[in-house]
Design an enzyme around this catalytic site. Sequence first.
Site, short mmCIF file in Angstrom:
data_model
loop_
_atom_site.label_atom_id
_atom_site.label_comp_id
_atom_site.label_asym_id
_atom_site.label_seq_id
_atom_site.Cartn_x
_atom_site.Cartn_y
_atom_site.Cartn_z
N GLN A 237 0.73 -1.19 0.05
CA GLN A 237 -0.09 0.06 0.21
C GLN A 237 0.92 1.15 -0.04
O GLN A 237 0.43 2.13 -0.21
CB GLN A 237 -1.07 0.03 1.26
CG GLN A 237 -2.04 -1.08 1.02
CD GLN A 237 -3.05 -0.93 2.22
OE1 GLN A 237 -3.18 -2.09 3.00
NE2 GLN A 237 -3.68 0.24 2.50
N CYS A 385 -9.33 2.60 8.14
CA CYS A 385 -9.45 3.52 9.18
C CYS A 385 -8.16 4.44 9.34
O CYS A 385 -7.05 3.98 8.73
CB CYS A 385 -9.45 2.63 10.58
SG CYS A 385 -9.10 3.38 12.01
N GLU A 760 -12.87 5.40 4.18
CA GLU A 760 -13.05 4.50 5.30
C GLU A 760 -14.23 5.13 6.11
O GLU A 760 -14.54 4.34 7.04
CB GLU A 760 -11.94 4.72 6.20
CG GLU A 760 -11.55 6.17 6.72
CD GLU A 760 -10.11 6.20 7.01
OE1 GLU A 760 -9.20 5.86 6.61
OE2 GLU A 760 -10.12 7.12 8.24
#
Length: 806
Positions: A237, A385, A760
């Site tokens: 990521q 998150c 998120e």
Amino acid sequence: MKDEVTSTEERRENLKGMGCARKRVEDVRFTQGKGNYVDDIKMDGMLFGDFVRSPYAHARVTSINKEAALAIPGVVAVLTAEDLAPLGLHWMPTLAGDKQMVLADGKVLFQGQEVAFVVANDRYAASDGVEAVEVDYEDLPVVTDPFKALEPDAPVLREDLEGQTEGAHGPRKHHNHIFTWEQGDEAATEQVMSTADVVAEEMVYYHRTHPNPLETCGCVASMDKVTGKLTLYGTFQAPHAIRTIVSLISSIPEHKIRVVSPDIGGGFGNKVGAYSGYVCSVVASIVTGKPVKWVEDKMDNLMSTAFARDYWMKGKIAATKEGKITGLHCHVIGDHGGFDACADPTKFPAGFFNICTGSYDIPTAYLSVDGVYTNKAPGGVAYRCSFRVTEAAYFIERMIEVLAIKLDMDSAELRRINFIKKEQFPYQSALGWEYDSGDYHTAWDKALEAVDYKALRAEQAQRIEDFKAGKTRKLMGVGLSFFTEIVGAGPVKNCDILGLGMFDSCEIRIHPTGSAIARLGTISQGQGHATAFAQIIASEIGIPADDITLEEGDTDTAPYGLGTYGSRSMPVAGAATAMASRKIKAKAQMIAAYLLEVHDDDVEFDVDRFAVKGNPERFKTMKEIAFAAYNQAIPGVEPGLEAVSYYDPPNMTYPFGAYICVMELDVDTGEHEIRKFYALDDCGTRVNPMIIEGQVHGGATEGYAIAMGQEIAYDEMGNHKTATLMDFFVPTAMETPTYQTDFTVTPSPHHPIGAKGVGESPNVGSVPAFSNAVHDAFRAFGLVQSHMPHDHWRVWRIADELGLHG
Ligand code: CDP
């Protein structure tokens, strides 16, 4: 030049720019099975690695015998900590300032820990080799409860840290203690608590869960001994950060490392950190001179890489008897497992948990977080998150409900009384954040009206009567949630990971014929970046989105950026995209003015062209300008049309939302039915409404899973009880609720296009809505707090404990 064919509106539509529900350009490939994931990568002579994992949660490793494994046909090598030690690679730094064993160095600290790495010609031989490695263990006492881990006589888990009283984040109070992190004014908060009309107190647990992307973590490491260049394909990521970390820990110069993230099948935070598999694959490739592939299976993934949450949050909330909140106190015990491998910005060991005052104007607050080692897997990642904001939102949205019970008030009204008002933005919170913009009352009113809140409460009152009269065995819950997010880390002055400032980047090149390529420092894992970021450029520069290619994930070509997680792509890389576009636009203006033989200030931008002010019929289209940039000698202007922007955001963005869940609960079976789920999101300027809606559906479904059944559970011996999808709940189309989405638009004042993140938000906002619905159904019967996940037997147990089974 005249343009009588198309109107301004048609020209704008033709761009498919911001606000357009443009279909995802990625999906043509994905829906035809033409994605290119790590496991699709095949290289000549490629070897396969697999791990011997510990069956024990806490044990001493007394011996490892490789002989039998090495005798298996196809097995090429077996690596242990002893082999990695001379290279200094048997331990690696974590993103949280701790260190973690790459392979077991004398002991193991969680079940599934990597003990040895078997390398073979194919994955079946590797698997046979794993079976044949003989490891002797001497089991040690296991601690899975973070409170017990802090008892004076608890076993010492991290012997490597024994006697060390300072950790990466300050003093350690105990041999299993990692850090204490404090925010706010403790004395003032205590004072408020001691004099308040009402104080509600509760322990709120957000259980351990896991991002569980469909595609697990993996990599292919290929060391070219001739050029000395390491190519590392992986499910990263944050590819640039991985390149820097690999360079720092391996001493391979950074320009000799190319990290490539190909297509990624979901990340959700699982693919941010550095894992043993990466280190072992790189070492194995260097040792064997061949490419080495390592890909986790589902059990490996659920057991060892990146758990999320596991926060015990003890709250006290003070209010006047009319319901105005005067103070908030929170103490958290965070279970970090065997190593502190949380993925948070360096200065925030508990992430952005200090957003836990939520959407409310709470004048006084204090928070302290204690991180603790236990015999569980490391991680503590931000599962869809922004660094513990999910735990924070759940905490405050439960505390609001607990306070409403204490005050005997309607909790929708309690929220309304305490919301930060529109005119208070930018708002300075008691725990240190400056919220950029918001209009909570408008969003809340819209949400309550959309679900006909009054009618729902009337229906619920009737249902309670009917239940008491024995006419029904079903209860009805109305779950309310109003969340404020904090996304887009972040200002470099506050946010870094291992010293790397959290800016992001975009480079745009306009080709002579007027089409373009843009490269970003982020990496899509399914969020539709190639679709949405092209839309920003389209609106900013006036080139159709369909004429723009977007590339991410290759560190040899993309500008440096900190990657995609914590909904930071739109707030940071989206801003960089707008800023790079504006640089191009400024140059295009000079070129247009030259071509139109007027002063730079005498032309103005009009959708897809620059026109002479007051004479719109004299213009140059962006296509013409692009061509001129490459074919005309323009005095004082360099040839070419390209720009790069590295964007350091002045603040984070604060999207918000109002979610309402209406749930039916069967008192006798504990089963639930989601009757309605309404989700209103405000993410500022909306770039692609269709993608936003898809993000909300996906995130809310994850939230549903977490609240209603999903957990990473251990028994007292530290055995993992939910390491397969038979036990780890993932909703199918059967269980997934239908969502009603809605929005308001409150732009971010500091973002160049006013956009906030959204990816998120639905995970953050939906978990309290689902959980509050369960609690609300039983409120009239005395329930105050019951821990998630609310699976059938736990709901049945609530009913039983409340005496509803007769
Ligand atoms: O960082 P990540 O891509 O996971 O999350 P994000 O920045 O919230 O963006 C997710 C996707 O939502 C983007 O790729 C956009 O397609 C879309 N989005 C949007 O259209 N408008 C916004 N204001 C925010 C996100």
